[in-house]
Motif scaffolding. Structure first.
Motif, PDB file in Angstrom:
ATOM      1  N   SER A  46       0.826  -1.204   0.000  1.00  0.00           N
ATOM      2  CA  SER A  46       0.000   0.000   0.000  1.00  0.00           C
ATOM      3  C   SER A  46       0.862   1.257   0.000  1.00  0.00           C
ATOM      4  O   SER A  46       1.810   1.376   0.794  1.00  0.00           O
ATOM      5  N   ALA A  47       0.499   2.206  -0.875  1.00  0.00           N
ATOM      6  CA  ALA A  47       1.243   3.468  -0.942  1.00  0.00           C
ATOM      7  C   ALA A  47       1.049   4.294   0.319  1.00  0.00           C
ATOM      8  O   ALA A  47       1.915   5.095   0.686  1.00  0.00           O
ATOM      9  N   SER A  48      -0.082   4.101   1.011  1.00  0.00           N
ATOM     10  CA  SER A  48      -0.339   4.871   2.231  1.00  0.00           C
ATOM     11  C   SER A  48       0.663   4.531   3.327  1.00  0.00           C
ATOM     12  O   SER A  48       0.997   5.382   4.166  1.00  0.00           O
ATOM     13  N   ILE A  49       1.134   3.288   3.337  1.00  0.00           N
ATOM     14  CA  ILE A  49       2.166   2.904   4.313  1.00  0.00           C
ATOM     15  C   ILE A  49       3.452   3.668   4.034  1.00  0.00           C
ATOM     16  O   ILE A  49       4.136   4.139   4.950  1.00  0.00           O
ATOM     17  N   VAL A  50       3.773   3.825   2.751  1.00  0.00           N
ATOM     18  CA  VAL A  50       4.978   4.566   2.357  1.00  0.00           C
ATOM     19  C   VAL A  50       4.865   6.023   2.779  1.00  0.00           C
ATOM     20  O   VAL A  50       5.816   6.596   3.331  1.00  0.00           O
ATOM     21  N   THR A  51       3.690   6.634   2.541  1.00  0.00           N
ATOM     22  CA  THR A  51       3.529   8.054   2.893  1.00  0.00           C
ATOM     23  C   THR A  51       3.572   8.258   4.404  1.00  0.00           C
ATOM     24  O   THR A  51       4.170   9.215   4.888  1.00  0.00           O
ATOM     25  N   THR A  52       2.943   7.336   5.150  1.00  0.00           N
ATOM     26  CA  THR A  52       2.950   7.458   6.616  1.00  0.00           C
ATOM     27  C   THR A  52       4.371   7.355   7.166  1.00  0.00           C
ATOM     28  O   THR A  52       4.806   8.182   7.971  1.00  0.00           O
ATOM     29  N   ALA A  53       5.095   6.336   6.705  1.00  0.00           N
ATOM     30  CA  ALA A  53       6.481   6.151   7.156  1.00  0.00           C
ATOM     31  C   ALA A  53       7.363   7.305   6.676  1.00  0.00           C
ATOM     32  O   ALA A  53       8.249   7.769   7.404  1.00  0.00           O
ATOM     33  N   PHE A 172       1.222  10.069  -2.600  1.00  0.00           N
ATOM     34  CA  PHE A 172      -0.080  10.522  -2.122  1.00  0.00           C
ATOM     35  C   PHE A 172      -1.162  10.369  -3.194  1.00  0.00           C
ATOM     36  O   PHE A 172      -2.352  10.412  -2.887  1.00  0.00           O
ATOM     37  N   TYR A 173      -0.751  10.200  -4.444  1.00  0.00           N
ATOM     38  CA  TYR A 173      -1.707  10.197  -5.556  1.00  0.00           C
ATOM     39  C   TYR A 173      -1.850   8.833  -6.232  1.00  0.00           C
ATOM     40  O   TYR A 173      -2.507   8.722  -7.264  1.00  0.00           O
ATOM     41  N   VAL A 174      -1.243   7.810  -5.679  1.00  0.00           N
ATOM     42  CA  VAL A 174      -1.339   6.468  -6.264  1.00  0.00           C
ATOM     43  C   VAL A 174      -1.732   5.465  -5.183  1.00  0.00           C
ATOM     44  O   VAL A 174      -1.645   5.747  -3.989  1.00  0.00           O
ATOM     45  N   GLU A 175      -2.161   4.303  -5.618  1.00  0.00           N
ATOM     46  CA  GLU A 175      -2.508   3.237  -4.680  1.00  0.00           C
ATOM     47  C   GLU A 175      -1.378   2.233  -4.539  1.00  0.00           C
ATOM     48  O   GLU A 175      -1.077   1.759  -3.436  1.00  0.00           O
ATOM     49  N   GLY A 180       4.063   4.695  -7.419  1.00  0.00           N
ATOM     50  CA  GLY A 180       4.619   5.861  -6.730  1.00  0.00           C
ATOM     51  C   GLY A 180       6.115   5.955  -6.897  1.00  0.00           C
ATOM     52  O   GLY A 180       6.673   7.032  -7.104  1.00  0.00           O
ATOM     53  N   LEU A 181       6.775   4.781  -6.846  1.00  0.00           N
ATOM     54  CA  LEU A 181       8.227   4.755  -6.994  1.00  0.00           C
ATOM     55  C   LEU A 181       8.647   5.248  -8.374  1.00  0.00           C
ATOM     56  O   LEU A 181       9.640   5.977  -8.505  1.00  0.00           O
TER      57      LEU A 181
END
Length: 233
Positions: A46-53, A172-175, A180-181
């Motif tokens: 999940s991209a949200s994990i990347v943004t949170t971290a 922030f704009y991808v799932e 995202g990478l």
């Protein structure tokens, strides 16, 4: 040095300090969060994990870098004050030795012994100017800006945050983190190329080579983090 020249000299020192702090903050801000995001992209779904971290790392990193800048500024101030106190003490205790040190400085500039004596007498009449001369020309120390530690902390911390959000924004704009990478790599490599170019211009290096060096370091760190993360999936 007249007041106008002194003002210009102070402005030059302050601008040099500011640029140095921006370079320190931006260098790590662009590289560390980029490497972290790349590593997580190879390990999470999940991209949200990347943004949170990533946000957590940027907050922690900016604070740590800012505190490092603050402590460095404080150390510089304390070192100057310590040397200043020592110079005042030596002017009082061993004035002849301190006068000889003035002669040595001007002997290196090619002044005759007669001219040296005139300069020594002029400088040694005023204790404050005498100590200031010794600090500048014997020790090579300039009086640091009293706000240096605070300004350094803020500049480095803010630069780190700005640099850190550049590689993180696409997530922030991808799932999918892999998407995202891809976007993050494009944006960050462009940012590293531009940053490396201007950093090299400011420091007097070849801007093209400097730009490629900065970019290759950031890309290598991210690639290493990604491949290590995929190995442990």
């Amino acid at each position: 040095m007249n007041s106008h020249d002194h003002h210009l000299h102070e402005q030059h020192l302050k601008s040099s300090d500011f640029i140095t702090d921006v370079v320190i903050g931006m260098s790590d801000g662009l590289t560390v969060p980029f490497a972290l995001a790349a590593g997580l992209s190879g390990a999470v779904a999940s991209a949200s994990i990347v943004t949170t971290a990533g946000v957590a790392e940027i907050v922690a990193g900016s604070i740590a870098m800012g505190l490092g800048g603050f402590l460095a500024g404080q150390t510089e101030q304390e070192h100057y004050e310590s040397e200043l106190k020592r110079e005042y003490d030596e002017v009082e205790r061993v004035p002849e030795r301190e006068k000889q040190e003035i002669r040595d400085v001007f002997e290196d500039y090619g002044l005759s012994p007669e001219a040296q004596e005139i300069v020594v007498e002029c400088i040694s009449k005023d204790k404050d100017k005498w100590v200031d001369f010794m600090m500048r020309f014997e020790l090579g120390l300039e009086r640091p800006d009293p706000n240096r530690a605070r300004n350094s902390a803020l500049t480095i911390g803010i630069s780190y945050i700005i640099g850190g959000f550049i590689p993180l924004l696409p997530y922030f704009y991808v799932e999918k983190p892999q998407d995202g990478l891809l976007y993050s790599a494009e944006v960050t490599i462009l940012a590293l190329l531009v940053f490396g170019y201007f950093k090299s211009k400011v420091t007097g290096q070849n801007p093209i080579i400097g730009s490629l060096k900065v970019t290759s370091i950031g890309a290598a760190a991210a690639a290493a983090a990604y491949f290590v993360a995929t190995l442990f999936q």
